[in-house]
Design an enzyme around this catalytic site. Sequence first.
Site, PDB file in Angstrom:
ATOM      1  CG  MET A 206       0.426  -2.542  -7.456  1.00 29.33           C
ATOM      2  SD  MET A 206      -1.384  -3.384  -6.466  1.00 29.33           S
ATOM      3  CE  MET A 206      -0.552  -2.433  -5.293  1.00 29.33           C
TER       4      MET A 206
ATOM      5  CG  ASP B 163       1.556  -8.113  -2.166  1.00 25.06           C
ATOM      6  OD1 ASP B 163       2.152  -7.163  -2.582  1.00 25.06           O
ATOM      7  OD2 ASP B 163       0.194  -8.472  -1.139  1.00 25.06           O
TER       8      ASP B 163
ATOM      9  CG  HIS C 183       2.840  -3.081  -4.161  1.00 28.81           C
ATOM     10  ND1 HIS C 183       2.039  -3.833  -3.584  1.00 28.81           N
ATOM     11  CD2 HIS C 183       3.532  -3.134  -4.542  1.00 28.81           C
ATOM     12  CE1 HIS C 183       1.611  -5.024  -4.854  1.00 28.81           C
ATOM     13  NE2 HIS C 183       2.892  -4.372  -5.628  1.00 28.81           N
TER      14      HIS C 183
ATOM     15  CG  ASP D 177      -1.400  -3.742  -0.823  1.00 34.45           C
ATOM     16  OD1 ASP D 177      -2.124  -4.214  -0.290  1.00 34.45           O
ATOM     17  OD2 ASP D 177      -0.358  -3.160  -1.763  1.00 34.45           O
TER      18      ASP D 177
ATOM     19  CG  MET E 296       2.114  -8.655  -7.475  1.00 33.22           C
ATOM     20  SD  MET E 296       2.016  -7.649  -6.041  1.00 33.22           S
ATOM     21  CE  MET E 296       0.618  -8.297  -5.920  1.00 33.22           C
TER      22      MET E 296
ATOM     23  CG  MET F 283      -3.751  -0.273  -6.086  1.00 31.30           C
ATOM     24  SD  MET F 283      -5.619  -1.651  -5.464  1.00 31.30           S
ATOM     25  CE  MET F 283      -4.762  -2.656  -4.734  1.00 31.30           C
TER      26      MET F 283
ATOM     27  CB  SER G 266      -1.955  -6.001   2.911  1.00 25.18           C
ATOM     28  OG  SER G 266      -2.659  -4.856   1.811  1.00 25.18           O
TER      29      SER G 266
ATOM     30  CG  HIS H  20       2.201  -4.708   1.911  1.00 26.21           C
ATOM     31  ND1 HIS H  20       3.091  -4.072   1.109  1.00 26.21           N
ATOM     32  CD2 HIS H  20       0.850  -4.422   0.593  1.00 26.21           C
ATOM     33  CE1 HIS H  20       3.096  -4.517  -0.276  1.00 26.21           C
ATOM     34  NE2 HIS H  20       2.180  -4.765  -0.706  1.00 26.21           N
TER      35      HIS H  20
HETATM   36  C1  DX5 Z   1      -2.930  -6.251  -4.148  1.00 22.30           C
HETATM   37  C2  DX5 Z   1      -2.658  -5.776  -2.565  1.00 22.30           C
HETATM   38  C3  DX5 Z   1      -2.009  -7.175  -2.183  1.00 22.30           C
HETATM   39  C4  DX5 Z   1      -3.407  -7.455  -1.392  1.00 22.30           C
HETATM   40  C5  DX5 Z   1      -3.147  -8.289  -0.267  1.00 22.30           C
HETATM   41  O1  DX5 Z   1      -2.779  -5.797  -5.366  1.00 22.30           O
HETATM   42  O2  DX5 Z   1      -0.970  -6.345  -3.923  1.00 22.30           O
HETATM   43  O3  DX5 Z   1      -1.090  -6.605  -1.250  1.00 22.30           O
HETATM   44  O4  DX5 Z   1      -3.272  -6.199  -0.518  1.00 22.30           O
HETATM   45  O5  DX5 Z   1      -3.845  -8.726   0.021  1.00 22.30           O
HETATM   46  P1  DX5 Z   1      -4.980 -10.550   0.982  1.00 22.30           P
HETATM   47  O6  DX5 Z   1      -3.555 -10.607   1.192  1.00 22.30           O
HETATM   48  O7  DX5 Z   1      -6.458 -10.518   1.446  1.00 22.30           O
HETATM   49  O8  DX5 Z   1      -4.436 -11.066  -0.521  1.00 22.30           O
HETATM   50 ZN    ZN Z   2       1.009  -4.997  -2.575  1.00 26.49          ZN
END
Ligand code: DX5
Ligand code: ZN
Length: 223
Positions: free
Chosen positions: A66, A173, A64, A33, A135, A35, A6, A31
């Site tokens: 969010m 994840d 991903h 993320d 998750m 946000m 990620s 991956h």
């Molecule tokens: C959290 C993300 C994850 C996160 C994983 O909201 O969706 O993908 O980056 O990070 P680690 O592996 O450090 O928990």
């Molecule tokens: Zn993620």
Amino acid sequence: MVIAPSLLAADFGRLEHEARRADRSGAEWLHLDIMDGHFVPNISFGPDVVRVVRPHFSRELDVHLMCSRPEILLEAFAKAGADRITVHIELGEQVTPLLWKIRSLGKKVGLAINPPTHIAAVKPYLPQIDLLLIMTVNPGFGGQPFIEECVPKIQQGAVWRKELGLDYRIEVDGGVTLDTVTECARAGADTFVAGTALFRHRNLGAAVRKMRLLAARAARELI
Ligand code: DX5
Ligand code: ZN
């Protein structure tokens, strides 16, 4: 098995270098993320970062979202180079049109579920998706501890996949490390997102290979 570092845990000051490091590591996916500071209490990055890393990672970009209003971003992420786009079941009525839109853009379709949401919520959508993202932390930040209570949801996703004769991937994840990957694989996960456990590792390639080995070994126990 798919290992997906990620980017959230990478050095944001050297995104090209980090994407190339992930590419050299042999990780199948990267991956990303996204946000929006509304769906989750954090803001990360947008389509421009996907565009920047695209030329430096030769395999799949796993985006991903969010975000509370992902519909305004889907085309931009598709254009920026996303190969697969995941939205959250918590968006309720929006989910069906969102899945259709992602499919219409020619991208793989992912559906994510947060720890407090009951796994039954995703069942009606399973025939429409390529990826079920379970998750194992509450979304918004990397480096959080793995939530054990989510493991039965992985198992349920695997049971339905078999019962319904479907072939979506099961991705975990959040808090996935060399210590938690085994139980996730044993539960039926085949795709593993890890930020801290991989990008913060001095030797990313070795960590990716180790995680894949542990997952494959655990999955063999399943058969
Ligand atoms: C959290 C993300 C994850 C996160 C994983 O909201 O969706 O993908 O980056 O990070 P680690 O592996 O450090 O928990
Ligand atoms: Zn993620």
